[in-house]
Motif scaffolding. Structure first.
Motif, PDB file in Angstrom:
ATOM      1  N   LEU A   7       0.890  -1.029  -0.052  1.00  0.00           N
ATOM      2  CA  LEU A   7       0.154  -0.188  -0.162  1.00  0.00           C
ATOM      3  C   LEU A   7       0.936   1.166  -0.215  1.00  0.00           C
ATOM      4  O   LEU A   7       0.633   2.198  -0.630  1.00  0.00           O
ATOM      5  N   LYS A   8       1.936   1.326   0.785  1.00  0.00           N
ATOM      6  CA  LYS A   8       2.816   2.330   0.699  1.00  0.00           C
ATOM      7  C   LYS A   8       3.410   2.483  -0.494  1.00  0.00           C
ATOM      8  O   LYS A   8       4.094   3.612  -0.748  1.00  0.00           O
ATOM      9  N   LYS A   9       3.737   1.583  -1.338  1.00  0.00           N
ATOM     10  CA  LYS A   9       4.336   1.473  -2.544  1.00  0.00           C
ATOM     11  C   LYS A   9       3.443   1.865  -3.603  1.00  0.00           C
ATOM     12  O   LYS A   9       3.720   2.010  -4.929  1.00  0.00           O
ATOM     13  N   GLY A  10       2.141   1.896  -3.549  1.00  0.00           N
ATOM     14  CA  GLY A  10       1.142   2.620  -4.436  1.00  0.00           C
ATOM     15  C   GLY A  10       0.207   1.468  -4.922  1.00  0.00           C
ATOM     16  O   GLY A  10      -0.778   2.006  -5.440  1.00  0.00           O
ATOM     17  N   ALA A  11      -0.069   0.274  -4.223  1.00  0.00           N
ATOM     18  CA  ALA A  11      -1.179  -0.516  -4.384  1.00  0.00           C
ATOM     19  C   ALA A  11      -2.503   0.207  -3.721  1.00  0.00           C
ATOM     20  O   ALA A  11      -2.466   1.084  -2.739  1.00  0.00           O
ATOM     21  N   PHE A  12      -3.647  -0.088  -4.307  1.00  0.00           N
ATOM     22  CA  PHE A  12      -4.889   0.703  -3.840  1.00  0.00           C
ATOM     23  C   PHE A  12      -5.491  -0.300  -2.723  1.00  0.00           C
ATOM     24  O   PHE A  12      -5.870   0.566  -1.642  1.00  0.00           O
ATOM     25  N   ASP A  13      -5.451  -1.492  -2.579  1.00  0.00           N
ATOM     26  CA  ASP A  13      -5.931  -2.141  -1.286  1.00  0.00           C
ATOM     27  C   ASP A  13      -5.479  -3.521  -1.475  1.00  0.00           C
ATOM     28  O   ASP A  13      -4.774  -3.884  -2.505  1.00  0.00           O
ATOM     29  N   TYR A  14      -5.754  -4.465  -0.524  1.00  0.00           N
ATOM     30  CA  TYR A  14      -5.352  -5.862  -0.667  1.00  0.00           C
ATOM     31  C   TYR A  14      -6.568  -6.868  -0.286  1.00  0.00           C
ATOM     32  O   TYR A  14      -7.537  -6.233   0.537  1.00  0.00           O
ATOM     33  N   VAL A  15      -6.578  -7.965  -0.683  1.00  0.00           N
ATOM     34  CA  VAL A  15      -7.496  -8.862  -0.544  1.00  0.00           C
ATOM     35  C   VAL A  15      -6.795 -10.123   0.094  1.00  0.00           C
ATOM     36  O   VAL A  15      -5.939 -10.573  -0.413  1.00  0.00           O
ATOM     37  N   LEU A  16      -7.260 -10.685   1.153  1.00  0.00           N
ATOM     38  CA  LEU A  16      -6.730 -11.992   1.766  1.00  0.00           C
ATOM     39  C   LEU A  16      -7.502 -13.311   0.940  1.00  0.00           C
ATOM     40  O   LEU A  16      -8.619 -13.304   0.648  1.00  0.00           O
ATOM     41  N   LYS A  17      -6.636 -14.122   0.667  1.00  0.00           N
ATOM     42  CA  LYS A  17      -7.071 -15.325   0.190  1.00  0.00           C
ATOM     43  C   LYS A  17      -7.349 -16.467   1.319  1.00  0.00           C
ATOM     44  O   LYS A  17      -6.390 -16.648   2.031  1.00  0.00           O
ATOM     45  N   PRO A  18      -8.281 -17.317   1.277  1.00  0.00           N
ATOM     46  CA  PRO A  18      -9.562 -17.069   0.490  1.00  0.00           C
ATOM     47  C   PRO A  18     -10.431 -15.832   0.672  1.00  0.00           C
ATOM     48  O   PRO A  18     -10.483 -15.610   1.874  1.00  0.00           O
ATOM     49  N   TRP A  19     -10.812 -15.419  -0.260  1.00  0.00           N
ATOM     50  CA  TRP A  19     -11.736 -14.103  -0.133  1.00  0.00           C
ATOM     51  C   TRP A  19     -13.160 -14.402   0.152  1.00  0.00           C
ATOM     52  O   TRP A  19     -13.651 -15.241  -0.455  1.00  0.00           O
ATOM     53  N   ASP A  20     -13.692 -13.366   0.557  1.00  0.00           N
ATOM     54  CA  ASP A  20     -15.383 -13.215   0.910  1.00  0.00           C
ATOM     55  C   ASP A  20     -15.667 -12.567  -0.557  1.00  0.00           C
ATOM     56  O   ASP A  20     -15.132 -11.568  -1.023  1.00  0.00           O
ATOM     57  N   ASN A  21     -16.531 -13.280  -1.391  1.00  0.00           N
ATOM     58  CA  ASN A  21     -17.039 -12.848  -2.761  1.00  0.00           C
ATOM     59  C   ASN A  21     -17.695 -11.356  -2.786  1.00  0.00           C
ATOM     60  O   ASN A  21     -16.969 -10.521  -3.498  1.00  0.00           O
TER      61      ASN A  21
END
Length: 449
Positions: free
Chosen positions: A101-115
């Motif tokens: 996120l500090k390097k420019g990513a917008f967000d993250y999702v954890l696997k396995p994810w909630d749809n």
């Protein structure tokens, strides 16, 4: 349900993850693309309109530190700045995702994810991508980078403006953090190739074993993992500009291969026999003394002259002290906007420390310090403690320092009188910014005695 008009790219070497995420997203978005091999990211981005990238952070078996994801994130943001990246990571690897996120990513999702969470994040990213594209389209060029008023930097940009109108190869010299990448972008944007690809290659970070495949591309079957024809960085830059950063780090035995491409204006992919013609502007950069390297026979003289049709040297911040405060204000504005703190300001002590600090890391260090300060500061005021400029020490003022201060005071008074107290003229003659001159007038109580 009407689908959102957007291009989504999923990159993961786990086919089950790719399939599952595509099934979820294609119900909501018009175009969903997938890749198993991250080596093909830039090729796809150069050919396909992509708004959002869902990027896995690990690809090599046994390596789960997320370094590959961070590297690929930087590659994507450099090649396609308006493309929004969402990181995908396993539970327990959140720290690396936060670094992303500090390097420019917008967000993250954890696997396995909630749809529902996945869809929500991607929709928000699509909105962000649209805002970003609009901002880039509307932003005037003068707001995208800082030049300054020191003679050295003004001369460098004047030279860049002249060479930008040509296709001459350019060598940019300067210490780490002086803005060589920004200068290369400026030359590209001011040229007839603006709007075409700008491909950045950090040669210092490129492993020898993949040097040729990354730069020149390869044919299917050329080596064990070559499962598809793949264009190299030179081909990706076709009709645009390739920026070869840290060229001084290229080993001698690989310099001849690079020279051949530059001389022939063509590239031959590994495993192929036919050359592919190139129409590419070449800009290189280094922080090493290439003339000395040539003399030591560790950098080819013929390559040096090929890349050095025009040479531009960027000064360190120590050589442009009159630009320190204006540059700090520019970077503060940039970071304040990034973090939604538009009213944040420096206090007087912070400004004084910015002026006397050595800035050995140059612009990159200043940007890092100010970003940190914007995050930490309270009451929208950045203090000296927030900047944490650790090489500044409180030294007792001795007799010599008092003499130097008196000399500076008299010099300022002399110039002010000469220019009838015209601040702009006096500041220019003294090599100071207006703000810096005002601070010295206040410090020495000039005009109050």
């Amino acid at each position: 349900m009407k689908k959102t008009q957007a291009g989504i790219l999923i990159i993961d070497d786990d086919e089950a993850i790719v399939f599952a995420s595509k099934m979820v997203l294609k119900k909501h978005f018009e175009s969903v693309y997938t890749l198993n091999n991250p080596k093909h990211i830039l090729s796809l981005l150069s050919e396909t309109p992509v708004d959002v990238v869902l990027l896995d952070m690990n690809y090599r078996i046994g390596f789960e530190d997320g370094r590959e994801g961070i590297y690929l994130l930087k590659e994507i943001k450099t090649f396609a700045p308006a493309t929004v990246v969402i990181l995908m990571t396993a539970f327990g690897k959140v720290e690396t995702a936060v670094e992303g996120l500090k390097k420019g990513a917008f967000d993250y999702v954890l696997k396995p994810w909630d749809n529902s969470r996945l869809i929500e994040v991607v929709k928000a990213a699509v909105d962000e991508a649209r805002k970003g594209k609009k901002k880039i389209a509307e932003a005037p060029a003068r707001d995208t980078f800082f030049i300054g008023n020191s003679p050295a930097i003004k001369n460098a940009y004047a030279l860049a403006g002249k060479v930008a109108k040509t296709d001459a190869n350019v060598l940019i010299l300067g210490e780490n953090g002086t803005g060589k990448y920004v200068m290369a972008q400026h030359i590209h944007q001011a040229s007839a190739r603006a709007g075409k690809p700008f491909v950045h290659v950090d040669l210092g970070a490129l492993n020898e074993n993949i040097f040729e495949s990354e730069l020149f591309g390869y044919a299917k079957g050329a080596f064990t993992d070559a499962k598809a024809d793949t264009a190299g960085r030179f081909e990706l830059a076709q009709n645009g500009t390739i920026f070869l950063d840290e060229i001084g780090n290229v080993p001698l035995h690989l310099q001849s291969k690079l020279l051949q491409v530059i001389q022939s204006k063509s590239v031959t992919r590994l495993g192929e026999g036919r050359p592919r013609q190139l129409d590419v502007r070449i800009i290189t950069a280094t922080n090493t003394d290439l003339r000395s390297e040539v003399a030591k026979k560790i950098f080819r003289e013929d390559l040096y002259y090929r890349i050095n049709t025009m040479e531009i040297t960027l000064p360190s911040l120590r050589e442009r002290r009159e630009d320190l405060i204006p540059l700090a204000d520019f970077l503060l504005s940039k970071m304040a906007e990034k973090y939604g703190r538009e009213t944040v300001v420096f206090d007087e002590k912070a400004l004084q420390q910015i002026e006397v600090y050595q800035w050995n890391g140059n612009i990159r260090e200043m940007e890092n310090r100010i970003e940190r300060a914007v995050i930490l500061c309270e009451n929208n005021t950045i203090t000296a403690n927030d900047l944490n400029l650790t090489n500044i020490t409180d030294i007792a003022v001795d007799e010599n320092e008092l003499q130097l201060s008196e000399i500076e005071k008299k010099s300022i008074e002399k110039v002010l009188i000469k220019n009838n107290y015209n601040i702009s003229k006096s500041a220019e003659e003294l090599g100071l910014s207006r703000a810096a001159l005002y601070r010295r007038i206040e410090k020495y109580e000039i005009g109050n005695g």
